[in-house]
Design a protein around this motif. Structure first.
Motif, PDB file in Angstrom:
ATOM      1  N   VAL A  41       0.849  -1.194   0.000  1.00 17.89           N
ATOM      2  CA  VAL A  41       0.000   0.000   0.000  1.00 17.89           C
ATOM      3  C   VAL A  41       0.880   1.237   0.000  1.00 17.89           C
ATOM      4  O   VAL A  41       1.868   1.315   0.732  1.00 17.89           O
ATOM      5  CB  VAL A  41      -0.923   0.031   1.233  1.00 17.89           C
ATOM      6  N   VAL A  42       0.489   2.195  -0.831  1.00 21.94           N
ATOM      7  CA  VAL A  42       1.135   3.507  -0.835  1.00 21.94           C
ATOM      8  C   VAL A  42       0.084   4.539  -0.453  1.00 21.94           C
ATOM      9  O   VAL A  42      -0.963   4.632  -1.103  1.00 21.94           O
ATOM     10  CB  VAL A  42       1.743   3.845  -2.213  1.00 21.94           C
ATOM     11  N   SER A  43       0.374   5.270   0.601  1.00 22.07           N
ATOM     12  CA  SER A  43      -0.548   6.293   1.079  1.00 22.07           C
ATOM     13  C   SER A  43      -0.097   7.649   0.550  1.00 22.07           C
ATOM     14  O   SER A  43       1.038   8.070   0.800  1.00 22.07           O
ATOM     15  CB  SER A  43      -0.554   6.297   2.608  1.00 22.07           C
ATOM     16  N   GLN A  44      -0.966   8.318  -0.175  1.00 18.49           N
ATOM     17  CA  GLN A  44      -0.629   9.618  -0.765  1.00 18.49           C
ATOM     18  C   GLN A  44      -1.524  10.692  -0.163  1.00 18.49           C
ATOM     19  O   GLN A  44      -2.747  10.555  -0.128  1.00 18.49           O
ATOM     20  CB  GLN A  44      -0.810   9.573  -2.291  1.00 18.49           C
ATOM     21  N   HIS A  45      -0.880  11.788   0.266  1.00 17.49           N
ATOM     22  CA  HIS A  45      -1.615  12.903   0.866  1.00 17.49           C
ATOM     23  C   HIS A  45      -1.052  14.235   0.420  1.00 17.49           C
ATOM     24  O   HIS A  45       0.158  14.346   0.196  1.00 17.49           O
ATOM     25  CB  HIS A  45      -1.503  12.831   2.406  1.00 17.49           C
ATOM     26  N   PRO A  46      -1.863  15.275   0.295  1.00 13.99           N
ATOM     27  CA  PRO A  46      -3.318  15.219   0.456  1.00 13.99           C
ATOM     28  C   PRO A  46      -3.984  14.675  -0.811  1.00 13.99           C
ATOM     29  O   PRO A  46      -3.346  14.554  -1.840  1.00 13.99           O
ATOM     30  CB  PRO A  46      -3.674  16.692   0.660  1.00 13.99           C
ATOM     31  N   SER A  47      -5.244  14.349  -0.730  1.00 16.03           N
ATOM     32  CA  SER A  47      -5.960  13.874  -1.900  1.00 16.03           C
ATOM     33  C   SER A  47      -6.403  15.046  -2.777  1.00 16.03           C
ATOM     34  O   SER A  47      -6.512  14.911  -3.997  1.00 16.03           O
ATOM     35  CB  SER A  47      -7.167  13.034  -1.488  1.00 16.03           C
ATOM     36  N   ARG A  48      -6.684  16.150  -2.121  1.00 22.94           N
ATOM     37  CA  ARG A  48      -7.044  17.365  -2.859  1.00 22.94           C
ATOM     38  C   ARG A  48      -6.407  18.560  -2.168  1.00 22.94           C
ATOM     39  O   ARG A  48      -6.334  18.598  -0.939  1.00 22.94           O
ATOM     40  CB  ARG A  48      -8.563  17.578  -2.859  1.00 22.94           C
ATOM     41  N   VAL A  49      -5.968  19.509  -2.960  1.00 23.74           N
ATOM     42  CA  VAL A  49      -5.427  20.735  -2.387  1.00 23.74           C
ATOM     43  C   VAL A  49      -5.688  21.885  -3.341  1.00 23.74           C
ATOM     44  O   VAL A  49      -5.541  21.733  -4.561  1.00 23.74           O
ATOM     45  CB  VAL A  49      -3.917  20.598  -2.060  1.00 23.74           C
ATOM     46  N   ILE A  50      -6.103  22.995  -2.760  1.00 26.84           N
ATOM     47  CA  ILE A  50      -6.287  24.232  -3.514  1.00 26.84           C
ATOM     48  C   ILE A  50      -5.319  25.251  -2.943  1.00 26.84           C
ATOM     49  O   ILE A  50      -5.293  25.461  -1.721  1.00 26.84           O
ATOM     50  CB  ILE A  50      -7.731  24.755  -3.407  1.00 26.84           C
ATOM     51  N   CYS A  51      -4.538  25.856  -3.786  1.00 25.05           N
ATOM     52  CA  CYS A  51      -3.573  26.833  -3.279  1.00 25.05           C
ATOM     53  C   CYS A  51      -3.595  28.077  -4.160  1.00 25.05           C
ATOM     54  O   CYS A  51      -4.077  28.046  -5.301  1.00 25.05           O
ATOM     55  CB  CYS A  51      -2.161  26.250  -3.234  1.00 25.05           C
ATOM     56  N   LYS A  52      -3.064  29.141  -3.599  1.00 26.73           N
ATOM     57  CA  LYS A  52      -2.999  30.394  -4.337  1.00 26.73           C
ATOM     58  C   LYS A  52      -1.771  30.412  -5.239  1.00 26.73           C
ATOM     59  O   LYS A  52      -0.724  29.824  -4.902  1.00 26.73           O
ATOM     60  CB  LYS A  52      -2.964  31.589  -3.376  1.00 26.73           C
ATOM     61  N   SER A  53      -1.880  31.093  -6.332  1.00 20.58           N
ATOM     62  CA  SER A  53      -0.768  31.218  -7.261  1.00 20.58           C
ATOM     63  C   SER A  53       0.435  31.838  -6.564  1.00 20.58           C
ATOM     64  O   SER A  53       0.301  32.797  -5.806  1.00 20.58           O
ATOM     65  CB  SER A  53      -1.201  32.094  -8.441  1.00 20.58           C
ATOM     66  N   GLY A  54       1.601  31.231  -6.766  1.00 16.33           N
ATOM     67  CA  GLY A  54       2.820  31.737  -6.147  1.00 16.33           C
ATOM     68  C   GLY A  54       3.232  31.003  -4.889  1.00 16.33           C
ATOM     69  O   GLY A  54       4.373  31.139  -4.431  1.00 16.33           O
ATOM     70  N   THR A  55       2.345  30.207  -4.337  1.00 15.57           N
ATOM     71  CA  THR A  55       2.679  29.455  -3.134  1.00 15.57           C
ATOM     72  C   THR A  55       3.208  28.078  -3.509  1.00 15.57           C
ATOM     73  O   THR A  55       3.160  27.672  -4.670  1.00 15.57           O
ATOM     74  CB  THR A  55       1.464  29.286  -2.212  1.00 15.57           C
ATOM     75  N   SER A  56       3.733  27.365  -2.518  1.00 14.08           N
ATOM     76  CA  SER A  56       4.279  26.020  -2.743  1.00 14.08           C
ATOM     77  C   SER A  56       3.394  24.978  -2.084  1.00 14.08           C
ATOM     78  O   SER A  56       2.767  25.231  -1.064  1.00 14.08           O
ATOM     79  CB  SER A  56       5.697  25.929  -2.171  1.00 14.08           C
ATOM     80  N   VAL A  57       3.367  23.819  -2.680  1.00 11.96           N
ATOM     81  CA  VAL A  57       2.544  22.720  -2.175  1.00 11.96           C
ATOM     82  C   VAL A  57       3.387  21.457  -2.102  1.00 11.96           C
ATOM     83  O   VAL A  57       4.121  21.139  -3.042  1.00 11.96           O
ATOM     84  CB  VAL A  57       1.340  22.461  -3.108  1.00 11.96           C
ATOM     85  N   LYS A  58       3.269  20.742  -0.981  1.00  8.47           N
ATOM     86  CA  LYS A  58       4.014  19.492  -0.819  1.00  8.47           C
ATOM     87  C   LYS A  58       3.054  18.319  -0.842  1.00  8.47           C
ATOM     88  O   LYS A  58       2.043  18.312  -0.154  1.00  8.47           O
ATOM     89  CB  LYS A  58       4.784  19.493   0.501  1.00  8.47           C
ATOM     90  N   ILE A  59       3.403  17.314  -1.625  1.00 12.08           N
ATOM     91  CA  ILE A  59       2.634  16.072  -1.706  1.00 12.08           C
ATOM     92  C   ILE A  59       3.497  14.944  -1.164  1.00 12.08           C
ATOM     93  O   ILE A  59       4.671  14.821  -1.531  1.00 12.08           O
ATOM     94  CB  ILE A  59       2.236  15.772  -3.161  1.00 12.08           C
TER      95      ILE A  59
END
Lengths: 113, 120
Positions: B3-21
């Motif tokens: 099993v591979v657990s991936q998070h988050p399943s959904r993310v909304i972010c503002k332009s210019g910001t960073s997101v980690k999966i």
């Protein structure tokens, strides 16, 4: 560069009909996998074929691997609405290349009741 | 099974910001992690391949400074989308493979459930 051509790309059929999806390449693969993917989910492995000429059955799904291990097909008998989804074939790449998968473009299947 | 657990399943972010999966292998050691991007009703596009403890190998056309991949342990790999823009909106999927002998048990690649990224 290894490529895998998958066809058809889109398919809309009535419940009860049969269908076949093809994946073809000029390259030899050590194995070939078939996946099914639902919207918003990751792909789920259906089957792996390894030996040239191999045929595997999974209920109403029949998978074949070509004798030369360059092509494969997926045949669905008496399709049902629950079979709707994206079907992907993927061939295992050359050894030493992290075994990355070479993907077909996918077949989006819609089975209408 | 694996099993591979991936998070988050959904993310909304503002332009210019960073997101980690994040992708975690729960019951096996993920020697190799593959990161994919997928558009609706299309196939998976490989972005990069990472091996534990090594720098990731990026596919042609993928900006390594924009899509930062870290694979510091055998059970965790992360993809950071830096300075995200609306065109980065997509479905991102990780896939893990364990190392060892290339035998029957290794033919399968375990996929995470994906992350829907929307940049507004």
């Amino acid at each position: 560069t290894q490529l895998l051509e998958q066809s058809p790309q889109f398919l809309s059929i009535q419940e009860g009909e049969n269908l076949t999806v093809y994946c073809n390449s000029s390259s030899v693969f050590s194995s070939l996998q078939w996946y099914r993917q639902e919207p918003g989910e990751g792909p789920v492995l259906l089957v792996t074929v390894v030996t040239g000429g191999e045929v595997k059955k999974l209920k109403r799904l029949t998978f074949q691997f070509g004798d030369a291990r360059k092509d494969s097909s997926l045949h669905i008998t008496a399709a049902q609405p629950g079979d709707t989804g994206l079907y992907l074939c993927a061939g295992a790449g050359n050894a030493g290349n992290n075994r990355k998968l070479i993907w077909g473009l996918g077949t989006s299947l819609a089975v209408n009741p | 099974g694996a099993v591979v657990s991936q998070h988050p399943s959904r993310v909304i972010c503002k332009s210019g910001t960073s997101v980690k999966i994040e992708c975690r292998s729960l019951d096996f050691q993920a020697t190799t992690m593959f990161w994919y991007r997928q558009f609706p009703k299309q196939s998976l596009m490989l972005m990069a391949t990472s091996n534990e403890g090594s720098k990731a190998t990026y596919e042609q056309g993928v900006e390594k400074d924009k899509f930062l991949i870290n694979h510091a342990s055998l059970t965790l790999s992360t993809l950071t989308v830096t300075s995200a823009h609306p065109e980065d909106s997509s479905f991102y999927i990780c896939s893990a493979r364990s190392g060892g002998v290339w035998g029957p048990l290794n033919y399968g690649y375990t996929f995470g459930s994906g992350t829907r990224l929307t940049v507004v």
